[in-house]
Every structure is written in C-alpha cells, then in structure tokens.
Motif scaffolding. Sequence first.
Motif, PDB file in Angstrom:
ATOM      1  N   CYS A 176       5.678   1.197   2.042  1.00  0.00           N
ATOM      2  CA  CYS A 176       6.056  -0.220   2.069  1.00  0.00           C
ATOM      3  C   CYS A 176       7.073  -0.524   3.172  1.00  0.00           C
ATOM      4  N   GLY A 177       7.257   0.419   4.085  1.00  0.00           N
ATOM      5  CA  GLY A 177       8.133   0.158   5.212  1.00  0.00           C
ATOM      6  C   GLY A 177       9.584   0.526   4.995  1.00  0.00           C
ATOM      7  N   TYR A 178       9.830   1.596   4.246  1.00  0.00           N
ATOM      8  CA  TYR A 178      11.194   2.045   3.975  1.00  0.00           C
ATOM      9  C   TYR A 178      11.404   3.448   4.520  1.00  0.00           C
ATOM     10  N   SER A 179      12.648   3.730   4.880  1.00  0.00           N
ATOM     11  CA  SER A 179      13.072   5.096   5.159  1.00  0.00           C
ATOM     12  C   SER A 179      13.740   5.611   3.891  1.00  0.00           C
ATOM     13  N   VAL A 180      13.233   6.708   3.320  1.00  0.00           N
ATOM     14  CA  VAL A 180      13.677   7.147   1.996  1.00  0.00           C
ATOM     15  C   VAL A 180      14.069   8.619   2.019  1.00  0.00           C
ATOM     16  N   GLN A 181      15.158   8.920   1.305  1.00  0.00           N
ATOM     17  CA  GLN A 181      15.610  10.299   1.139  1.00  0.00           C
ATOM     18  C   GLN A 181      15.770  10.608  -0.345  1.00  0.00           C
ATOM     19  N   VAL A 182      15.400  11.822  -0.719  1.00  0.00           N
ATOM     20  CA  VAL A 182      15.693  12.333  -2.069  1.00  0.00           C
ATOM     21  C   VAL A 182      16.821  13.348  -1.911  1.00  0.00           C
ATOM     22  N   ILE A 183      17.959  13.035  -2.521  1.00  0.00           N
ATOM     23  CA  ILE A 183      19.185  13.828  -2.346  1.00  0.00           C
ATOM     24  C   ILE A 183      19.638  14.364  -3.703  1.00  0.00           C
TER      25      ILE A 183
ATOM     26  N   THR B 216      12.444  -7.738  -2.332  1.00  0.00           N
ATOM     27  CA  THR B 216      13.518  -8.497  -1.699  1.00  0.00           C
ATOM     28  C   THR B 216      13.914  -7.905  -0.354  1.00  0.00           C
ATOM     29  N   ARG B 217      13.274  -6.780   0.026  1.00  0.00           N
ATOM     30  CA  ARG B 217      13.628  -6.044   1.252  1.00  0.00           C
ATOM     31  C   ARG B 217      15.099  -5.622   1.210  1.00  0.00           C
ATOM     32  N   ALA B 218      15.530  -5.188   0.039  1.00  0.00           N
ATOM     33  CA  ALA B 218      16.896  -4.710  -0.130  1.00  0.00           C
ATOM     34  C   ALA B 218      16.912  -3.182  -0.108  1.00  0.00           C
ATOM     35  N   SER B 219      18.036  -2.610   0.284  1.00  0.00           N
ATOM     36  CA  SER B 219      18.223  -1.161   0.178  1.00  0.00           C
ATOM     37  C   SER B 219      18.333  -0.792  -1.300  1.00  0.00           C
ATOM     38  N   PHE B 220      18.036   0.465  -1.617  1.00  0.00           N
ATOM     39  CA  PHE B 220      18.201   0.893  -3.008  1.00  0.00           C
ATOM     40  C   PHE B 220      18.814   2.282  -3.083  1.00  0.00           C
ATOM     41  N   VAL B 221      19.638   2.470  -4.114  1.00  0.00           N
ATOM     42  CA  VAL B 221      20.252   3.758  -4.427  1.00  0.00           C
ATOM     43  C   VAL B 221      20.054   3.972  -5.917  1.00  0.00           C
ATOM     44  N   THR B 222      19.133   4.848  -6.286  1.00  0.00           N
ATOM     45  CA  THR B 222      18.810   5.029  -7.696  1.00  0.00           C
ATOM     46  C   THR B 222      18.965   6.487  -8.095  1.00  0.00           C
ATOM     47  N   CYS B 223      19.372   6.672  -9.326  1.00  0.00           N
ATOM     48  CA  CYS B 223      19.448   8.004  -9.926  1.00  0.00           C
ATOM     49  C   CYS B 223      18.554   7.986 -11.160  1.00  0.00           C
ATOM     50  N   PRO B 224      17.339   8.554 -11.083  1.00  0.00           N
ATOM     51  CA  PRO B 224      16.386   8.452 -12.197  1.00  0.00           C
ATOM     52  C   PRO B 224      16.817   9.252 -13.423  1.00  0.00           C
ATOM     53  N   CYS B 225      16.178   8.940 -14.538  1.00  0.00           N
ATOM     54  CA  CYS B 225      16.455   9.636 -15.797  1.00  0.00           C
ATOM     55  C   CYS B 225      15.197   9.579 -16.658  1.00  0.00           C
ATOM     56  N   CYS B 226      15.167  10.394 -17.703  1.00  0.00           N
ATOM     57  CA  CYS B 226      14.100  10.343 -18.715  1.00  0.00           C
ATOM     58  C   CYS B 226      12.714  10.374 -18.072  1.00  0.00           C
TER      59      CYS B 226
ATOM     60  N   GLY C 298      16.875   4.464  -0.355  1.00  0.00           N
ATOM     61  CA  GLY C 298      15.898   3.828   0.521  1.00  0.00           C
ATOM     62  C   GLY C 298      16.501   2.682   1.315  1.00  0.00           C
ATOM     63  N   VAL C 299      16.134   2.617   2.585  1.00  0.00           N
ATOM     64  CA  VAL C 299      16.619   1.554   3.471  1.00  0.00           C
ATOM     65  C   VAL C 299      15.414   0.944   4.176  1.00  0.00           C
ATOM     66  N   PRO C 300      15.267  -0.388   4.155  1.00  0.00           N
ATOM     67  CA  PRO C 300      14.117  -0.997   4.843  1.00  0.00           C
ATOM     68  C   PRO C 300      14.201  -0.769   6.344  1.00  0.00           C
ATOM     69  N   ILE C 301      13.060  -0.452   6.950  1.00  0.00           N
ATOM     70  CA  ILE C 301      13.025  -0.193   8.388  1.00  0.00           C
ATOM     71  C   ILE C 301      12.979  -1.528   9.123  1.00  0.00           C
TER      72      ILE C 301
END
Length: 633
Positions: A607-614, A530-540, A630-633
């Motif tokens: 896939c054309g995103y600017s991504v940070q692991v924080i 969808t070319r949306a930004s994402f903010v995820t906190c993984p688990c398991c 992640g934010v789409p460029i």
Amino acid sequence: MKAIKKSLTEEEYLYLDFSHQTKGCIFPLHTSVTLFLLSYCDCKIFKICLVVTKEVSRDSSLLRDDLIQDVEIQIISRQELPPIVQNCCLPAVVERSDNFCRAGLAVVLRHIIQKSYEADPLKKELLELLGFKKTCLKACAEVSQWTRLCELTIPLAIENFLRESSDQPPTIPVEILQLEKKLSEPVRVHNDDKLRRQKLKQQKADGVGPPLTKGKAKSKVHTQETSEGLDSSSESLELKVAFSKLTVQEEPATTNREPSHIRKAKASDLPPLEHVFAEGLYFTLADIVLLPCIHHFLVIISRKFSEKLVEFPLLASWYQRIQEVPGVKTAASKCGIQFLHLPKLLTTSTEQHPNLCEVPGVEEQSDPLFIGGPRPTMAKLLEEGIEVMFSPHPCPTWTLDWNVLPAAVSPKEGKMSSDRALRKQQQLNNLVYVVTNQAKPGDRIVDFCSGGGHVGIVLAHMLPSCQVTLIENKELSLIRAKKRSDELGLSNIWFIQANMEYFTGMFNIGVALHACGVATDMVIEHCIKTRASFVTCPCCYGFIQNTSKFNFPKSEQFKKTLSYKEHMILCRFADQTAVQLPPQRRLIGKQCMCLVDLDRARAAEECGYSVQVISMEPESCSPKNNMIVGVPI
C-alpha cells in the motif's frame, strides 16, 4: 421536574444525525433508535442536537411533532459540532469539558441507560436492558457478529430497503433472514440446564409431545396486555421467566427437589429453550435497537407484499410480543411509531430461505497437502525466500528519565505490581522513542486501544505541541486515563470511548500497544487509509482469524505460499512465548510472531509504506515484544 432542573449542571450534549423524516421515522435509523430509547427511559438529562447537512433546512418547525414529543431539540450544522465530535461518527455524547466523547450507537445507548438509572435509581428495570453481566452489545462490532448485525448491518440494510422499495416484489435483505434464523436457534443462558429441566418437567406434567423442531414458529402469541403491563399466566416456561424480569418479580423457583427422572435426564434429551426476545429469554437493549428498524420493514411488507409475511413467522411473533413489554407502546407512540396488527401465522416452512445460502462464510477448504506444526510451514516459507528477519533497533539503550517525570505520567500510578510497572516503562521507552522521533509540532497522534492511557498520556506530556487522542471501547479504562490527565493538567489530549471505526478524524501518527488479535490489523488499516505513520505492538496472535474485514494471510507474497490453515498455525504458535515455557519452544514462538508480523508488514508495503519489524529492548519487557513501524513513502 425539580429533579431534572437540579441535574442541569451535569447535562451532557447528545448529537444525532438528521437527513430526513417520513411518517413515524427520523433518518438515519440510528437517530430513531436513540430517540426511542430516550423515550422508553423517560430520559431528559441530555441536551439533544440534531446535526443537519447543508441541504437540510435548520427550521425546527419542519420536524413533525409526533416524532419528538416531550423532547427539546436544537438543530445545528456539522460545522457547529465541538471539534472532538467532528472527528467521530454520530450518535455521540460529549461532557461539558469537551474533551471526553462517547461515539457509536451501542456505546451511546449503553451510556443513556446508565445515566437514566443514576438519575432515578428506582428504575432498576433499565439496568436489566444491559443483560447478563451487563454485556449486551458491549463487544465491539469488529469482533462480535451479533453486535455488528444489530448496530450496523440491520439498520443500514433497512434504510436501503426503504429507499429502494417500489411496487415490485422486493429483495428481502439477507440481514433480516439472518435475524429470522437467529430467532429459530435454541436459547443459551447461564442457567439453561436448570430451566430446561423445569421445562421437561412441565412438558411431562402437561402431557405435551416432543418440543417444537428447530425453525418452527409458535402458533400464537402467548402474551396479552393488561392495565398493569404483562399477564404472566402463560403456559410457556420461557415466557414466565421473561415476564418475571419485566414485572420485577423473582424468577419462577421450585422449593422441592426435582423428581429423579428429571434430575437424571441427559442434557441431550432436554428440550431446548425458545426465544422470547432477540437475545433469548429477556428483553434487552438489542430489542430496543431492532424495534424501530423491524417496524419500518414490516410496514412496507404488510402494506405492499403481505404474502411475504409467512417467510418471517418468528420475527412477526417477536414484533407482536415486544409490544406487550411495559412502557414500549407508550414510548413508541411518543416517537410516532404506530404498531401494526399482523395476522397470526399458524405454520411455517422449515426449509432454509434460499437467500441465506448467499451469506459468505469463512470455511477453510480441505488441503490434502497440509502438514501440521510450525516447522513445515516455516520451511515452506523459507523455500520461497521468506525467513525470520528483524530490522535493527534504532536506539536500544534509550530510556525516559522516569524519576523526573510527574508521578501521574508513570504506569506505576496504575493498579499493577512494581515488576509489571517496570516492564510497562520499558515497553513505553520503545514506542515513545519511535513516535517522538517522527512527530512534528502540530501533529495529531492517536493512541488506539489505549486502555488506561499509558502510551497516550506519556506522549501528550512529552509532546505538548501535538494533539493526542485516546480511543478505547472500555469506559472505566478511559475514565482512569482522564483522571490521570486531569492531575497533570494536560490540555492537548482528547478521550473518545468508541469502536475504532467510529473515529473518522485525520491524524499523522497512529500508535497501539498490545492491540489484541485483529485489532492490530484494524489500527494499521486505519492508518493506511489516512496515510498516517503507525507504530504498533501486536498481542494475542492466537485470536487472529478471518473476519468480515480481513482475510489471512494478508500480503500477496504470503498468499502465494500459505493457505489460511497454515497461516493460523503460525498465529497459534506465535502465542507460545511465555517465560515459563522451555527456551526452544519460546524461540519457535518468537519466530512465528516475526513471520505473522512480516505478513502484516508486506501487506502495508503493498500500500505504499516503508515498514520495519523490530524487536523491543530489552526483550524481557514482554513476551509480545515485536514492534511494526510503518511510514508512508
């Protein structure tokens, strides 16, 4: 009728796709399956709408009466759907409030069963359709191969088969072969040891030889229909157990202790239990889903290519047997399904169908250079310039003022201890800060795997000019979230009970707090599409594995360096971050978490995103304290 009229105030709207119809079938097959279940449950508490495309006429008189007996149906266009439903795959059920939607075949069918039982609690046999512990088709198709086969791949494969059928011998769908193979496998139930010992005793008493070998079909159908339904005089223990459920009787029980030689028999010497129905011994929702699909497949096969029936003896036996379930023939006739009378298949080959060899697997090839443990794997990555590295936190001390927020916004309103509620608040501080700094008025924000709505409710309260959608597969969690939302009077929030892939709407930001295993990867993929930004906190991380949708490692950079097995080592050790573990072990776990998430980040960057692991602050807020932003460029 009085009971029905009384419940009209509680009516829900059921929306079904409609593309076309043939004799005895409405397409897509998901719609035929849903109408068949409604007929079987004798359920009239839903207001049913067929949703047509522009090319299909809206004239209801064009619908064949033999397909929809006793059902009032309204025909509408997709543009007339409630806004929340326009964002979902059908079938879908919506409550009158129009902000709570259930979407996807399995979720909708389970809801129909539950509502039918609530309307008439005497129909206890309906709840039996949900299986042991009410889990039939409850696991989402993304993680359960069985749910995926029943809910998605078989209906789709049969639709394609019917569309392409001609006078030439057809290519049998691999999914049909998978189902035939499934029916040949030994049945596993919660009390199978007890039942297998009873079967051994029965075989000894009857002087029966060794049990049928795996893959053999029964030589005849053991059931026969009487005026009262099923005749349970069958010789098969499996059928007796199955019949006892269907006729609402107690399962066959023995009051005397089993003989010594039966009690002492090794588990490996016990005869396997054979399939009576699709999931094993009991008639369940899976049989309801499969029946219309398999019926239309067998209609084509029996009429044009009857010689191919010998390839599906177990499927044919199941098809004959399911007709003897009380209520099935009546429900089928109301839906225009005229059952076939198939020839008895006396023998079958034990050889595996050649097309089954074409089914892809996920076996890991042996790697002679593989060295176990996380350190060699991390050293291998380091040699390629890939090291543990976190992006700086944008505002580590920022926090919501929880004391001034309404009580229903706080996770303390949920059923958790004060310590856990505090840690949940700290986790929310991190996600809310990132999202609120990205969001603009009018944005659509989706809280995937929302659970009880801790993230989504805070965002809806803090961002009243944004539309927030909560998507969750577990009904009770979503109901609790809606109750909290109602207390707050939120008008900018939707609730969708569905698997993630049934949500088709456009959105600007996707967020997920502790989405389990590959669910995090599904969230990121959904956002990228969808070319949306994402903010995820993984688990398991330990649940990560190759699936029908994902192969690991994901990024080209990691693929060039690590094998699947080496990547799985990182995933398994990434779960070693619990506070009770030694500090050095937790440190290695944290480093493995970072590397797994860096692979996800690199794949999104491709896939054309600017991504940070924080790393979230404070790190003590959770053992799983990484954020991938992640934010789409």
